[in-house]
Motif scaffolding. Structure first.
Motif, short mmCIF file in Angstrom:
data_model
loop_
_atom_site.label_atom_id
_atom_site.label_comp_id
_atom_site.label_asym_id
_atom_site.label_seq_id
_atom_site.Cartn_x
_atom_site.Cartn_y
_atom_site.Cartn_z
N MET A 1 -48.19 13.57 29.09
CA MET A 1 -49.49 13.04 29.46
C MET A 1 -50.37 12.94 28.22
SD MET A 1 -49.22 12.46 32.70
CE MET A 1 -50.90 12.12 33.14
N PHE A 2 -51.03 11.77 28.05
CA PHE A 2 -51.83 11.51 26.87
C PHE A 2 -53.10 10.76 27.27
CE2 PHE A 2 -47.38 11.68 25.89
CZ PHE A 2 -47.28 12.38 24.69
N THR A 3 -54.17 10.97 26.54
CA THR A 3 -55.40 10.22 26.76
C THR A 3 -55.51 9.10 25.74
OG1 THR A 3 -56.67 11.75 25.37
CG2 THR A 3 -56.63 12.17 27.74
N MET A 4 -56.16 8.01 26.16
CA MET A 4 -56.39 6.86 25.30
C MET A 4 -57.80 6.35 25.54
SD MET A 4 -54.62 3.07 25.20
CE MET A 4 -55.87 2.29 26.23
N ASP A 5 -58.67 6.46 24.57
CA ASP A 5 -60.05 6.00 24.68
C ASP A 5 -60.29 4.90 23.66
OD1 ASP A 5 -60.23 8.08 26.46
OD2 ASP A 5 -61.30 9.43 25.10
N TYR A 6 -60.78 3.77 24.12
CA TYR A 6 -61.01 2.64 23.21
C TYR A 6 -62.38 2.03 23.46
CZ TYR A 6 -60.27 -0.79 26.97
OH TYR A 6 -60.40 -1.55 28.11
N ARG A 7 -62.83 1.23 22.53
CA ARG A 7 -64.11 0.55 22.63
C ARG A 7 -64.05 -0.77 21.85
NH1 ARG A 7 -67.78 4.98 20.52
NH2 ARG A 7 -69.39 3.64 21.40
N TYR A 8 -65.14 -1.52 21.90
CA TYR A 8 -65.26 -2.76 21.18
C TYR A 8 -64.94 -2.54 19.68
CZ TYR A 8 -67.51 -6.80 18.97
OH TYR A 8 -67.76 -7.91 18.22
N PRO A 9 -64.20 -3.45 19.04
CA PRO A 9 -63.76 -4.77 19.49
C PRO A 9 -62.35 -4.80 20.06
CG PRO A 9 -63.42 -4.61 17.15
CD PRO A 9 -63.97 -3.27 17.59
N LEU A 10 -61.75 -3.65 20.32
CA LEU A 10 -60.38 -3.59 20.82
C LEU A 10 -60.34 -3.84 22.32
CD1 LEU A 10 -59.06 -0.48 18.88
CD2 LEU A 10 -58.60 -2.88 18.37
#
Length: 356
Positions: free
Chosen positions: A327-336
């Protein structure tokens, strides 16, 4: 129903159903008829504007600027499949909204991760095919391919009405090309003397100017129906595998497009050595709980401009880390986008013979 009343009804649904699974009611409005669909598409904002994921095309659009989209990835070792969910916590799997799935396929000299909207269908000829990630033999270099062209892509296609991919016949309405949108490189560390992994990601589909004040990243509004409709005419080139490469696209082939701007380059944020814990540490703000060589944070590597503050330039655009077994977390934001972020995270799972 009068157009004004219809618009008001859908607007009320859009405002009240802000999170999944209740947000499926917004999608249901778009499925009633063409009139409802057009109004719903007009009222539903992009993730960059609203911070919400609604339609499948949202996974190809940039994330919000001021907050992060918090997701998690579940790995199935038995089938070499990875599942991406939208949700705050992987502990409550049933409350997470399924977004994408990827399956690992080993080749003689490379490894492919086929990414799909359907967790059961990983055929490149299906409508659920999103793109793929391909690695070299050492697992040190990766290429992200999109099934949909961006403005800076030039396609190499045989221009046949119907093509065969594998053993399936594909309709010409299903894009059969692969478009190179990003390249990921892990620095060699054969002797293990350079500390944690070092990676650099070059995003050919996002201009570096997207990080500047007033800059914008490409935001597709619908999936490509006909590849020929979106690309300039090219000489017919017969090839078994139709592949497009954004990194080598000529400026004159795309006109006044973002190919004239340098691509956005991301690098992993350097961790610091913790003397008491005797390990390398990064501040994941509670989103990562298990130490792993796979954990990383990505920031912009391009030099900041006068219109970009130092704090904005050093802002974490993507972070990935382990929270439990598989189990892994993935947090992304602009511009991706979610698709780009998921593809980058998949590269961290692959075995790296000379980077550890």
């Amino acid at each position: 129903m009068p157009p004004e009343l219809l618009r008001d009804v859908i607007q009320r649904v859009e405002n009240s159903e802000s999170v999944w699974p209740s947000r499926k009611n917004v999608v249901a409005c778009a499925a009633v008829c063409s009139a409802w669909r057009e109004v719903t598409k007009e009222l539903v904002q992009t993730p960059e504007q609203s911070g919400k994921l609604t339609f499948p095309i949202s996974l190809k659009q940039p994330g919000p600027r001021d907050v992060t989209m918090q997701c998690f990835i579940k790995r199935d070792r038995t089938t070499s499949t990875y599942y991406l969910y939208l949700g705050l916590s992987p502990n409550v799997l049933e409350n997470g909204k399924f977004l994408l799935a990827a399956r690992k396929f080993r080749r003689a000299t490379s490894t492919d991760y086929i990414i799909s909207f359907n967790s059961e269908d990983f055929s490149r000829g299906s409508n659920s095919y999103v793109g793929k990630l391909r690695s070299n033999f050492l697992g040190t270099k990766f290429t992200i391919y999109d099934c949909q062209p961006s403005q800076s892509c030039v396609a190499i296609s045989s221009n046949r009405a119907v093509r065969r991919i594998g053993s399936k016949q594909v309709s010409p309405r299903v894009p059969s090309c692969s478009y190179n949108i990003a390249h990921i490189a892990y620095e060699l560390n054969v002797l293990g003397t350079r500390g944690p992994r070092r990676m650099q990601c070059t995003l050919y589909s996002i201009p570096a100017s997207a990080m500047e004040a007033g800059g914008c990243a490409p935001t597709p509004t619908e999936f490509a129906k006909e590849v020929e409709e979106l690309l300039p005419p090219l000489p017919q080139i017969k090839s078994k595998a139709a592949v497009a490469d954004c990194s080598t696209a000529e400026a004159e082939s795309t006109g006044d497009t973002m190919s004239k701007d340098s691509p956005l380059v991301l690098k992993n944020k350097a961790p610091r050595w913790h003397e008491q814990l005797q390990c390398w540490c990064l501040n994941f703000r509670g989103r990562v709980t298990v130490a792993s060589v796979k954990n990383f944070q990505l920031v912009a590597a391009n030099e900041p401009t006068q219109s970009t503050s130092q704090s904005d330039h050093e802002r974490v655009l993507l972070q990935f880390g382990k929270v439990g077994k598989d189990m892994f977390t993935m947090d992304y934001r602009y511009p991706l986008s979610a698709f780009q972020s998921f593809s980058i995270c998949l590269s961290s799972f692959d075995t790296k013979l000379a980077c550890e």
